[in-house]
Design an enzyme around this catalytic site. Structure first.
Site, PDB file in Angstrom:
ATOM      1  N   ASP A 169       0.855  -1.195   0.000  1.00 44.63           N
ATOM      2  CA  ASP A 169       0.000   0.000   0.000  1.00 44.63           C
ATOM      3  C   ASP A 169       0.888   1.241   0.000  1.00 44.63           C
ATOM      4  O   ASP A 169       2.114   1.149   0.139  1.00 44.63           O
ATOM      5  CB  ASP A 169      -0.978   0.005   1.197  1.00 44.63           C
ATOM      6  N   LYS A 192      -3.932   0.206  -2.589  1.00 47.93           N
ATOM      7  CA  LYS A 192      -4.820  -0.570  -1.685  1.00 47.93           C
ATOM      8  C   LYS A 192      -5.909   0.318  -1.091  1.00 47.93           C
ATOM      9  O   LYS A 192      -5.643   1.426  -0.671  1.00 47.93           O
ATOM     10  CB  LYS A 192      -3.980  -1.173  -0.553  1.00 47.93           C
ATOM     11  N   ASP A 218       6.624  -4.690   4.548  1.00 46.40           N
ATOM     12  CA  ASP A 218       5.747  -3.812   5.325  1.00 46.40           C
ATOM     13  C   ASP A 218       6.329  -3.713   6.731  1.00 46.40           C
ATOM     14  O   ASP A 218       7.250  -4.472   7.088  1.00 46.40           O
ATOM     15  CB  ASP A 218       4.328  -4.405   5.379  1.00 46.40           C
ATOM     16  N   GLY A 225      -4.392 -10.042   5.938  1.00 47.89           N
ATOM     17  CA  GLY A 225      -5.255  -9.690   4.804  1.00 47.89           C
ATOM     18  C   GLY A 225      -4.516  -8.886   3.745  1.00 47.89           C
ATOM     19  O   GLY A 225      -4.649  -9.155   2.542  1.00 47.89           O
TER      20      GLY A 225
END
Ligand code: R5P
Length: 310
Positions: A169, A192, A218, A225
């Site tokens: 994202d 995202k 990340d 998810g």
């Protein structure tokens, strides 16, 4: 040089023991149990008068209990005349809510910062805060370490074919760029949208992943998810293999199964949080406790910490 006085909260004692070993010190004695009504009954049993004290408490798993215990530690230590109290929080809970992104929501990262300093914390040592700006919520020093060097050096040992770093994202772009610079490879990013706290929606990859080994990076994985959806999208865009590297592996519920069924082959993470699940050899956990030990030594000796990272 004064010797650091180390205590462990109850959240991640294994980590605190490793830090103590690195520093060649014993953990301080503390009594901590519940009062009959559920309140926390805590007493520092070692003399800490005039000491620079470090309390190791990762605030994952049961963040509300672990934070409250940390506040009580700080209060008790200050009242016992410790010279300074450093909250060593390998994982800093509540840091994701760092702004009002919807009406009438709290800014929890700021609230926790205020509560820690009110309790008596003089310094915070943590790793990969969700956003670096959270440091500005404190009026005391915050040392924010990076998990990237240990995870990237593990990635460098793997046999990767035309690898590309992929940010799942926009919030992960900064960390993805750091990995891409470290590994000297390209990076790409996914657009995202979050539907709710457990569901995300992804359609577009900005960058090229076709026939390449994708490394999803990340700061953290909670329900898995985000990583699972990013892996699925990478595969749809022709990725050859998908791996994931993140600092804080919270692995809530069926996060691991979700990520594997999304197409992730290997997961690299650190031990900033105690692992709530059993995992097989598709998951590699690299300890950052020695790094925390070295940083605590440097704080005690007034040596540079940034030297470790640059
Ligand atoms: C979000 O901004 C974070 O960096 C993570 O991507 C997110 O918190 C992961 O949550 P989950 O694993 O539940 O998708």
């Amino acid at each position: 040089m004064s010797t650091p006085f180390l205590f462990s909260g109850s959240s991640h004692r294994d980590f605190a023991v490793k830090v103590a070993e690195q520093l060649n010190v014993f953990l301080g004695d503390v009594f901590c149990g519940p009062f009959p009504d559920g309140e926390i009954n805590l007493q520092i049993l070692s003399n800490v008068r005039g000491a620079d004290v470090f309390v190791v408490q990762s605030t994952a798993g049961d963040p509300n209990y672990n934070l409250m215990e940390l506040f009580l530690f700080a209060d008790a230590l200050k009242r016992a005349s410790a010279k300074s109290v450093c909250a060593v929080m390998p994982y800093f809970a509540y840091s994701r809510q760092d702004r009002k992104d919807r009406p009438r929501v709290p800014i929890t990262a700021k609230l926790i910062a205020d509560l820690l300093t009110t309790a008596g914390v003089d310094r915070v040592l943590t790793m990969d805060l969700h956003s670096g700006q959270v440091q500005g919520f404190f009026d005391v020093p915050v040392d924010n370490l990076y998990g990237r060097p240990v995870l990237a050096s593990e990635l460098m040992k793997m046999d990767l074919r035309d690898p590309v770093v992929l940010a799942p994202d926009l919030g992960a772009v900064k960390i993805a760029r750091a990995y891409s610079n470290h590994l000297e490879i390209d990076f790409a990013v996914i657009d995202k949208r979050r539907v709710n706290s457990e569901q995300v929606f992804m359609t577009t990859i900005i960058g090229d992943v076709r026939e390449r080994d994708v490394i999803l990076v990340d700061d953290m994985c909670s329900t898995g998810g985000t990583m699972a959806a990013a892996a699925r999208l990478s595969k749809e865009h022709g990725a050859r293999r998908v791996l994931a590297a993140f600092t804080h592996g919270l692995f809530v519920g069926d996060a691991l199964e979700k990520m594997f069924s999304g197409g992730i082959e290997h997961i690299l993470t650190t031990d900033t949080v105690p692992s709530p699940v059993k995992y097989d050899d598709r998951v590699k956990i690299i300890s950052v406790a020695p790094l925390f030990g070295e940083v605590i030594r440097r704080i005690t000796c007034n040596e540079s910490i940034s030297d470790i990272f640059y």
